[in-house]
Design a protein around this motif. Structure first.
Motif, short mmCIF file in Angstrom:
data_model
loop_
_atom_site.label_atom_id
_atom_site.label_comp_id
_atom_site.label_asym_id
_atom_site.label_seq_id
_atom_site.Cartn_x
_atom_site.Cartn_y
_atom_site.Cartn_z
N ALA A 168 -4.23 -5.38 -10.53
CA ALA A 168 -5.30 -4.46 -10.88
C ALA A 168 -6.67 -5.11 -10.79
N SER A 169 -6.75 -6.36 -10.32
CA SER A 169 -8.03 -7.05 -10.24
C SER A 169 -7.96 -8.14 -9.17
N PRO A 170 -9.09 -8.41 -8.50
CA PRO A 170 -9.11 -9.54 -7.54
C PRO A 170 -8.84 -10.88 -8.20
N ASN A 171 -9.00 -10.95 -9.54
CA ASN A 171 -8.70 -12.19 -10.25
C ASN A 171 -7.25 -12.61 -10.09
N GLU A 172 -6.39 -11.69 -9.69
CA GLU A 172 -4.97 -11.99 -9.55
C GLU A 172 -4.63 -12.51 -8.15
N PHE A 173 -5.65 -12.83 -7.37
CA PHE A 173 -5.44 -13.30 -6.01
C PHE A 173 -6.19 -14.61 -5.78
N SER A 174 -5.69 -15.38 -4.83
CA SER A 174 -6.37 -16.59 -4.38
C SER A 174 -6.61 -16.46 -2.89
N LEU A 175 -7.81 -16.85 -2.46
CA LEU A 175 -8.13 -16.89 -1.04
C LEU A 175 -7.83 -18.30 -0.55
N ILE A 176 -6.98 -18.41 0.46
CA ILE A 176 -6.55 -19.72 0.93
C ILE A 176 -6.62 -19.79 2.45
N GLY A 177 -6.67 -21.02 2.95
CA GLY A 177 -6.55 -21.26 4.37
C GLY A 177 -5.08 -21.50 4.70
N LEU A 178 -4.64 -20.98 5.83
CA LEU A 178 -3.26 -21.15 6.26
C LEU A 178 -3.21 -22.17 7.39
N MET A 179 -2.23 -23.05 7.33
CA MET A 179 -2.09 -24.11 8.33
C MET A 179 -1.20 -23.64 9.47
N PRO A 180 -1.78 -23.49 10.69
CA PRO A 180 -0.97 -23.05 11.83
C PRO A 180 0.08 -24.09 12.21
N LYS A 181 1.28 -23.64 12.40
CA LYS A 181 2.37 -24.45 12.91
C LYS A 181 3.01 -23.70 14.07
N LYS A 182 3.92 -24.30 14.74
CA LYS A 182 4.58 -23.65 15.86
C LYS A 182 5.39 -22.45 15.37
N GLY A 183 4.95 -21.23 15.74
CA GLY A 183 5.68 -20.02 15.39
C GLY A 183 5.46 -19.54 13.97
N ARG A 184 4.58 -20.20 13.22
CA ARG A 184 4.41 -19.79 11.82
C ARG A 184 3.08 -20.32 11.29
N ARG A 185 2.79 -19.95 10.05
CA ARG A 185 1.66 -20.51 9.30
C ARG A 185 2.19 -20.91 7.92
N GLU A 186 1.59 -21.93 7.37
CA GLU A 186 2.06 -22.43 6.08
C GLU A 186 0.91 -22.53 5.08
N ALA A 187 1.28 -22.41 3.81
CA ALA A 187 0.32 -22.60 2.72
C ALA A 187 1.02 -23.36 1.61
N ARG A 188 0.32 -24.32 1.03
CA ARG A 188 0.90 -25.09 -0.06
C ARG A 188 0.76 -24.31 -1.36
#
Length: 284
Positions: A195-215
């Motif tokens: 119900a609020s943007p506070n419940e989300f995090s904006l992150i960068g995703l790391m491109p890998k072969k065939g996918r993206r990853e986030a820690r």
């Protein structure tokens, strides 16, 4: 006609043309008057169906009508008449750039490549959770940290923006109560409705072969952490536009790459990562 006119002139009689009937707007008091005059329910209901009406159908008003002897069938006709006059619900827009116009619940990015328009970002569910640095973790007896990563299919997002500081709009269920019972993008089997943007995090995703990853977690001998790491989180500002609608803007320029708003994850460790929802986009 001439003799009749002479007769009127001699006698001084004046014939008045009948006035047209005045338009009547029925009200609760009108219904009570008709009932007290002995008019049948059938006649009252027919009058309700064929004339203008402004009825008070609040709970208190209906109780008062019942106390004055108005039958349930007449009261039901009054309620139906009011419902028939109610304006149709506002249609929903998927691309209007105006956040005051109702949109289906979801996260939108404001695009302006030709003309300003909203573009809805569909969330992507992680298809696997991975661990990284496990060799160092094992070699040091848990002193070195082992990371937990969430993997997202495909090397690039479907939503692309050229803007380094794009504008986003979050339309939560509260923004359009008429459709709140519809399937919501903010809730799932294991994810509580946001119900609020506070419940989300904006992150960068790391491109890998065939996918993206986030820690999304780490673990060592001292304990474990779950959720987006502080150093991986990108800050953003948000403003309430109207109930249930927020305007969100990154506070820094986003370099070309893969990004996403990740919703807070329930559960812990790998189990939590497997339920991650990411509203992903590409900056080009």
């Amino acid at each position: 006609m001439g003799r009749f006119a002479n007769y009127l002139a001699v006698t001084g009689l004046v014939i008045l043309a009948p006035y047209p009937a005045q338009a009547e707007t029925l009200s609760n008091d009108t219904i009570v008057l008709l009932h007290n005059a002995g008019i049948s329910d059938e006649a009252i209901i027919a009058k309700i169906a064929n004339e203008d009406a402004e009825f008070d159908t609040s709970t208190d008003a209906l109780i008062q009508l019942s106390g004055k002897g108005i039958t349930g069938s007449v009261i039901a006709a009054m309620i139906e008449r009011n419902a028939a006059k109610a304006p149709p619900p506002s249609s929903l827009s998927l691309d209007s750039p105006d956040p005051m116009i109702p949109h289906p619940a979801g996260l939108y990015i404001l695009q302006s490549d030709a003309a300003p328009r909203m573009h809805r970002i569909d969330y992507t569910v992680s298809n696997q959770a991975k661990t990284g640095g496990i060799f160092g973790y094992a070699l040091t007896g848990g002193i070195a940290s082992m990371s937990i990563k969430v993997a997202i299919a495909n090397e690039s997002a479907r939503t692309i923006t050229p803007s380094k500081r794009a504008i986003f709009y979050f339309f939560f269920d509260e923004s359009n109560p008429a459709t709140a019972s519809n399937v919501s993008p903010w809730a799932g089997a294991t994810v509580a409705a946001a119900a609020s943007p506070n419940e989300f995090s904006l992150i960068g995703l790391m491109p890998k072969k065939g996918r993206r990853e986030a820690r999304v977690g780490s673990m060592n001998i001292g304990g474990s952490k779950m959720g987006v790491m502080d150093k991986d989180r990108l800050s953003f500002d948000y403003d309430l536009v109207r109930p249930g609608v927020y305007k969100v803007t990154p506070t820094v320029d986003l370099s070309p790459g893969e990004y996403g708003f990740i919703q807070a994850m329930p559960g812990a460790a790998v189990g939590g990562a497997m339920t991650a929802r990411v509203f992903d986009f590409t900056v080009k």
